[in-house]
Design a protein around this motif. Structure first.
Motif, PDB file in Angstrom:
ATOM      1  N   GLY A  25       0.812  -1.219   0.000  1.00 38.07           N
ATOM      2  CA  GLY A  25       0.000   0.000   0.000  1.00 38.07           C
ATOM      3  C   GLY A  25       0.843   1.265   0.000  1.00 38.07           C
ATOM      4  O   GLY A  25       0.545   2.225  -0.721  1.00 38.07           O
ATOM      5  N   ILE A  26       1.915   1.274   0.810  1.00 42.37           N
ATOM      6  CA  ILE A  26       2.782   2.472   0.838  1.00 42.37           C
ATOM      7  C   ILE A  26       3.484   2.611  -0.519  1.00 42.37           C
ATOM      8  O   ILE A  26       3.563   3.713  -1.084  1.00 42.37           O
ATOM      9  CB  ILE A  26       3.799   2.406   2.004  1.00 42.37           C
ATOM     10  N   ALA A  27       3.955   1.474  -1.064  1.00 41.09           N
ATOM     11  CA  ALA A  27       4.603   1.518  -2.391  1.00 41.09           C
ATOM     12  C   ALA A  27       3.624   2.065  -3.431  1.00 41.09           C
ATOM     13  O   ALA A  27       3.999   2.857  -4.303  1.00 41.09           O
ATOM     14  CB  ALA A  27       5.084   0.119  -2.788  1.00 41.09           C
ATOM     15  N   PHE A  28       2.359   1.665  -3.330  1.00 40.30           N
ATOM     16  CA  PHE A  28       1.334   2.138  -4.267  1.00 40.30           C
ATOM     17  C   PHE A  28       1.191   3.663  -4.194  1.00 40.30           C
ATOM     18  O   PHE A  28       1.112   4.348  -5.213  1.00 40.30           O
ATOM     19  CB  PHE A  28      -0.004   1.461  -3.940  1.00 40.30           C
ATOM     20  N   GLN A  29       1.208   4.211  -2.969  1.00 39.69           N
ATOM     21  CA  GLN A  29       1.088   5.664  -2.798  1.00 39.69           C
ATOM     22  C   GLN A  29       2.345   6.383  -3.320  1.00 39.69           C
ATOM     23  O   GLN A  29       2.244   7.455  -3.918  1.00 39.69           O
ATOM     24  CB  GLN A  29       0.840   6.018  -1.323  1.00 39.69           C
ATOM     25  N   ILE A  30       3.521   5.772  -3.108  1.00 40.37           N
ATOM     26  CA  ILE A  30       4.755   6.396  -3.623  1.00 40.37           C
ATOM     27  C   ILE A  30       4.643   6.538  -5.143  1.00 40.37           C
ATOM     28  O   ILE A  30       4.914   7.603  -5.715  1.00 40.37           O
ATOM     29  CB  ILE A  30       6.009   5.569  -3.243  1.00 40.37           C
ATOM     30  N   ILE A  31       4.206   5.447  -5.800  1.00 34.03           N
ATOM     31  CA  ILE A  31       4.091   5.492  -7.270  1.00 34.03           C
ATOM     32  C   ILE A  31       3.007   6.494  -7.683  1.00 34.03           C
ATOM     33  O   ILE A  31       3.145   7.197  -8.687  1.00 34.03           O
ATOM     34  CB  ILE A  31       3.818   4.069  -7.852  1.00 34.03           C
ATOM     35  N   ASP A  32       1.939   6.600  -6.885  1.00 31.80           N
ATOM     36  CA  ASP A  32       0.899   7.602  -7.165  1.00 31.80           C
ATOM     37  C   ASP A  32       1.515   9.005  -7.169  1.00 31.80           C
ATOM     38  O   ASP A  32       1.243   9.823  -8.059  1.00 31.80           O
ATOM     39  CB  ASP A  32      -0.188   7.507  -6.089  1.00 31.80           C
ATOM     40  N   ASP A  33       2.385   9.284  -6.187  1.00 35.27           N
ATOM     41  CA  ASP A  33       3.079  10.583  -6.109  1.00 35.27           C
ATOM     42  C   ASP A  33       4.030  10.776  -7.294  1.00 35.27           C
ATOM     43  O   ASP A  33       4.135  11.874  -7.850  1.00 35.27           O
ATOM     44  CB  ASP A  33       3.915  10.679  -4.817  1.00 35.27           C
ATOM     45  N   VAL A  34       4.730   9.689  -7.659  1.00 29.86           N
ATOM     46  CA  VAL A  34       5.682   9.770  -8.782  1.00 29.86           C
ATOM     47  C   VAL A  34       4.920  10.089 -10.068  1.00 29.86           C
ATOM     48  O   VAL A  34       5.296  10.973 -10.847  1.00 29.86           O
ATOM     49  CB  VAL A  34       6.475   8.436  -8.929  1.00 29.86           C
ATOM     50  N   LEU A  35       3.800   9.378 -10.288  1.00 29.45           N
ATOM     51  CA  LEU A  35       3.031   9.577 -11.517  1.00 29.45           C
ATOM     52  C   LEU A  35       2.433  10.977 -11.588  1.00 29.45           C
ATOM     53  O   LEU A  35       2.264  11.530 -12.677  1.00 29.45           O
ATOM     54  CB  LEU A  35       1.913   8.516 -11.623  1.00 29.45           C
ATOM     55  N   ASP A  36       2.150  11.561 -10.432  1.00 26.34           N
ATOM     56  CA  ASP A  36       1.633  12.938 -10.418  1.00 26.34           C
ATOM     57  C   ASP A  36       2.646  13.898 -11.049  1.00 26.34           C
ATOM     58  O   ASP A  36       2.279  14.905 -11.657  1.00 26.34           O
ATOM     59  CB  ASP A  36       1.309  13.364  -8.976  1.00 26.34           C
ATOM     60  N   VAL A  37       3.945  13.540 -10.925  1.00 26.38           N
ATOM     61  CA  VAL A  37       5.001  14.384 -11.502  1.00 26.38           C
ATOM     62  C   VAL A  37       5.302  13.994 -12.948  1.00 26.38           C
ATOM     63  O   VAL A  37       5.468  14.847 -13.809  1.00 26.38           O
ATOM     64  CB  VAL A  37       6.329  14.250 -10.686  1.00 26.38           C
ATOM     65  N   THR A  38       5.338  12.667 -13.208  1.00 26.40           N
ATOM     66  CA  THR A  38       5.882  12.217 -14.502  1.00 26.40           C
ATOM     67  C   THR A  38       4.822  11.968 -15.575  1.00 26.40           C
ATOM     68  O   THR A  38       5.149  11.883 -16.753  1.00 26.40           O
ATOM     69  CB  THR A  38       6.669  10.899 -14.322  1.00 26.40           C
ATOM     70  N   SER A  39       3.559  11.828 -15.168  1.00 24.89           N
ATOM     71  CA  SER A  39       2.541  11.470 -16.165  1.00 24.89           C
ATOM     72  C   SER A  39       1.679  12.676 -16.528  1.00 24.89           C
ATOM     73  O   SER A  39       1.888  13.778 -16.019  1.00 24.89           O
ATOM     74  CB  SER A  39       1.693  10.326 -15.614  1.00 24.89           C
ATOM     75  N   ASP A  40       0.709  12.446 -17.420  1.00 30.75           N
ATOM     76  CA  ASP A  40      -0.151  13.558 -17.833  1.00 30.75           C
ATOM     77  C   ASP A  40      -1.605  13.284 -17.423  1.00 30.75           C
ATOM     78  O   ASP A  40      -1.979  12.161 -17.106  1.00 30.75           O
ATOM     79  CB  ASP A  40      -0.054  13.768 -19.343  1.00 30.75           C
ATOM     80  N   THR A  41      -2.406  14.337 -17.473  1.00 31.69           N
ATOM     81  CA  THR A  41      -3.793  14.260 -17.008  1.00 31.69           C
ATOM     82  C   THR A  41      -4.583  13.187 -17.768  1.00 31.69           C
ATOM     83  O   THR A  41      -5.373  12.452 -17.183  1.00 31.69           O
ATOM     84  CB  THR A  41      -4.455  15.652 -17.162  1.00 31.69           C
ATOM     85  N   LYS A  42      -4.336  13.077 -19.084  1.00 31.62           N
ATOM     86  CA  LYS A  42      -5.111  12.113 -19.890  1.00 31.62           C
ATOM     87  C   LYS A  42      -4.818  10.673 -19.436  1.00 31.62           C
ATOM     88  O   LYS A  42      -5.731   9.884 -19.218  1.00 31.62           O
ATOM     89  CB  LYS A  42      -4.758  12.284 -21.377  1.00 31.62           C
ATOM     90  N   THR A  43      -3.542  10.363 -19.253  1.00 35.58           N
ATOM     91  CA  THR A  43      -3.176   8.997 -18.848  1.00 35.58           C
ATOM     92  C   THR A  43      -3.686   8.696 -17.448  1.00 35.58           C
ATOM     93  O   THR A  43      -4.170   7.602 -17.170  1.00 35.58           O
ATOM     94  CB  THR A  43      -1.630   8.822 -18.862  1.00 35.58           C
ATOM     95  N   LEU A  44      -3.586   9.678 -16.556  1.00 36.10           N
ATOM     96  CA  LEU A  44      -3.965   9.444 -15.154  1.00 36.10           C
ATOM     97  C   LEU A  44      -5.488   9.468 -14.959  1.00 36.10           C
ATOM     98  O   LEU A  44      -6.004   8.846 -14.038  1.00 36.10           O
ATOM     99  CB  LEU A  44      -3.345  10.499 -14.239  1.00 36.10           C
ATOM    100  N   GLY A  45      -6.188  10.223 -15.802  1.00 39.13           N
ATOM    101  CA  GLY A  45      -7.637  10.386 -15.606  1.00 39.13           C
ATOM    102  C   GLY A  45      -7.943  11.322 -14.453  1.00 39.13           C
ATOM    103  O   GLY A  45      -9.083  11.477 -14.026  1.00 39.13           O
ATOM    104  N   LYS A  46      -6.904  11.925 -13.882  1.00 41.28           N
ATOM    105  CA  LYS A  46      -7.064  12.951 -12.846  1.00 41.28           C
ATOM    106  C   LYS A  46      -5.986  14.005 -13.083  1.00 41.28           C
ATOM    107  O   LYS A  46      -5.013  13.737 -13.820  1.00 41.28           O
ATOM    108  CB  LYS A  46      -6.991  12.349 -11.433  1.00 41.28           C
ATOM    109  N   THR A  47      -6.154  15.175 -12.468  1.00 38.12           N
ATOM    110  CA  THR A  47      -5.247  16.287 -12.771  1.00 38.12           C
ATOM    111  C   THR A  47      -3.810  15.975 -12.362  1.00 38.12           C
ATOM    112  O   THR A  47      -3.537  15.749 -11.178  1.00 38.12           O
ATOM    113  CB  THR A  47      -5.724  17.565 -12.027  1.00 38.12           C
ATOM    114  N   SER A  48      -2.903  15.981 -13.343  1.00 41.21           N
ATOM    115  CA  SER A  48      -1.493  15.718 -12.991  1.00 41.21           C
ATOM    116  C   SER A  48      -0.814  17.012 -12.523  1.00 41.21           C
ATOM    117  O   SER A  48      -1.328  18.109 -12.740  1.00 41.21           O
ATOM    118  CB  SER A  48      -0.747  15.135 -14.195  1.00 41.21           C
ATOM    119  N   GLY A  49       0.311  16.878 -11.863  1.00 47.54           N
ATOM    120  CA  GLY A  49       1.079  18.040 -11.395  1.00 47.54           C
ATOM    121  C   GLY A  49       0.411  18.806 -10.276  1.00 47.54           C
ATOM    122  O   GLY A  49       0.785  19.929  -9.949  1.00 47.54           O
ATOM    123  N   LYS A  50      -0.599  18.166  -9.662  1.00 40.83           N
ATOM    124  CA  LYS A  50      -1.394  18.877  -8.671  1.00 40.83           C
ATOM    125  C   LYS A  50      -0.652  19.051  -7.348  1.00 40.83           C
ATOM    126  O   LYS A  50      -0.788  20.083  -6.679  1.00 40.83           O
ATOM    127  CB  LYS A  50      -2.665  18.073  -8.434  1.00 40.83           C
TER     128      LYS A  50
END
Ligand code: GRG
Length: 317
Positions: free
Chosen positions: A237-262
């Protein structure tokens, strides 16, 4: 769509196909529950409420927690697999309902304030704030109702254990985690504090997704098995949240389906902010190695959970 209800993972050459079939089973079960089930016709009025619930549940989530629940069940040696599988599916749907309601509340203006979820306007944007709050309330209680009312073969004592695990995850995990996340959002916090928040707001429900199927599969489950699953689930679960934080920086809104860079916009303390991207990914990988170390203590009959743990940290959305 014809969905395979497969217990024997050996018939799959690619684990991802197995996981996708389990996701489709959950989608299908939730759809039937909220649209066709005869017991649910009374839950069609008022339309605005149940439309908001359907909008938020049947809207393309990855179903990570539900699939983890089914995968854990299918990893246990159990002679009564077929007897208990439907009850495990109901439990997986309850977990997904709790998760989906937490996303509705998380998106509210008074919380994380996000307009986009799963690639669509968030619930309060589509239905208004009052309906979104009430849809979340209905989903949370519906999750517990399903376990008490819609399971067929598990005993009352198993039902109580499931309700106990999930309510504990909610009031001692998600809610305190969310409060801390809000209270600490503008402070520079330590790695230990970030880990604590991740453990509460994200890992608590993921941990339950490993514990509940163990309870469904055995009338009396060994406490050491539960402790091991708890520890592995927390790390995943903690690893899942770390990757969630990483993707917020490295991915885009379309891929994530939620606002990236937030997170950066909100000046939030996150794993990448504190450790950098590479060290955050490294930390997630290390936690997965530790989680797999825990899982080796269990008499599992396949490597499903090991593969799933790897897939969860290499995900792109
Ligand atoms: C109801 C009083 C009350 C409080 C709810 C809002 C809340 C408490 C808790 C929120 C916890 C939260 C939103 C944690 C974030 C967890 C996370 C990484 C979510 C994203 O999960 P995914 O990627 O999403 O599995 P999908 O859309 O695929 O299901």
């Amino acid at each position: 769509m014809q969905i395979k209800e497969e217990f024997n993972i050996d018939t799959y050459t690619d684990i991802r196909n197995y996981l996708n079939d389990q996701k489709l089973l959950i989608d299908d079960h939730l759809t039937k529950l909220l649209t066709e089930d005869k017991n649910f016709t009374r839950f069609t009025q008022p339309e605005s409420l149940w439309n908001a619930v359907r909008y938020s549940v049947l809207n393309g989530g990855k179903r990570v927690r539900g699939v983890l629940c089914l995968a854990t069940f299918n990893s246990f040696i159990n002679n009564d697999k077929e007897k208990y599988f439907q009850d495990c599916l109901t439990t997986a749907c309850s977990i997904e309902l709790i998760h989906a309601m937490s996303l509705i509340h998380d998106d509210l203006p008074s919380m994380d304030n996000d307009d986009l979820r799963r690639g669509k306007p968030s619930c309060h944007k589509a239905f208004g704030e009052a309906t979104a709050i009430l849809a979340g309330d209905a989903m949370l209680t519906l999750a517990f109702y399903l376990i008490s009312n819609n399971t067929k073969n598990i005993s009352d004592s198993q039902k109580i254990k499931l309700i106990n695990i999930l309510s504990d995850a909610f009031h001692f995990g998600l809610v305190p985690g969310q409060i801390l996340d809000i209270e600490k959002s503008l402070e520079i916090i330590s790695l230990d504090e970030i880990k604590k928040i991740a453990k509460l707001k994200t890992a608590a429900l993921i941990k339950s997704a490993l514990l509940c199927p163990a309870v469904v599969s055995e009338e009396t489950i060994d406490q050491n098995v539960l402790k091991t699953l708890e520890s592995a689930g927390e790390k995943i679960g903690i690893a899942f949240q770390i990757i969630d934080d990483v993707l917020d920086v490295t991915s885009d809104t379309k891929t994530l389906g939620k606002t990236s860079g937030k997170d950066e916009k909100q000046k939030k303390s996150t794993f990448p902010k504190l450790l950098g991207l590479d060290n955050s990914k490294k930390m997630a990988q290390e936690l997965i190695v530790e989680a797999k170390g825990e899982l080796t203590k269990l008499p599992l009959k396949n490597s499903l959970l090991f593969s799933m743990a790897d897939i969860l940290v290499s995900r792109i959305n």
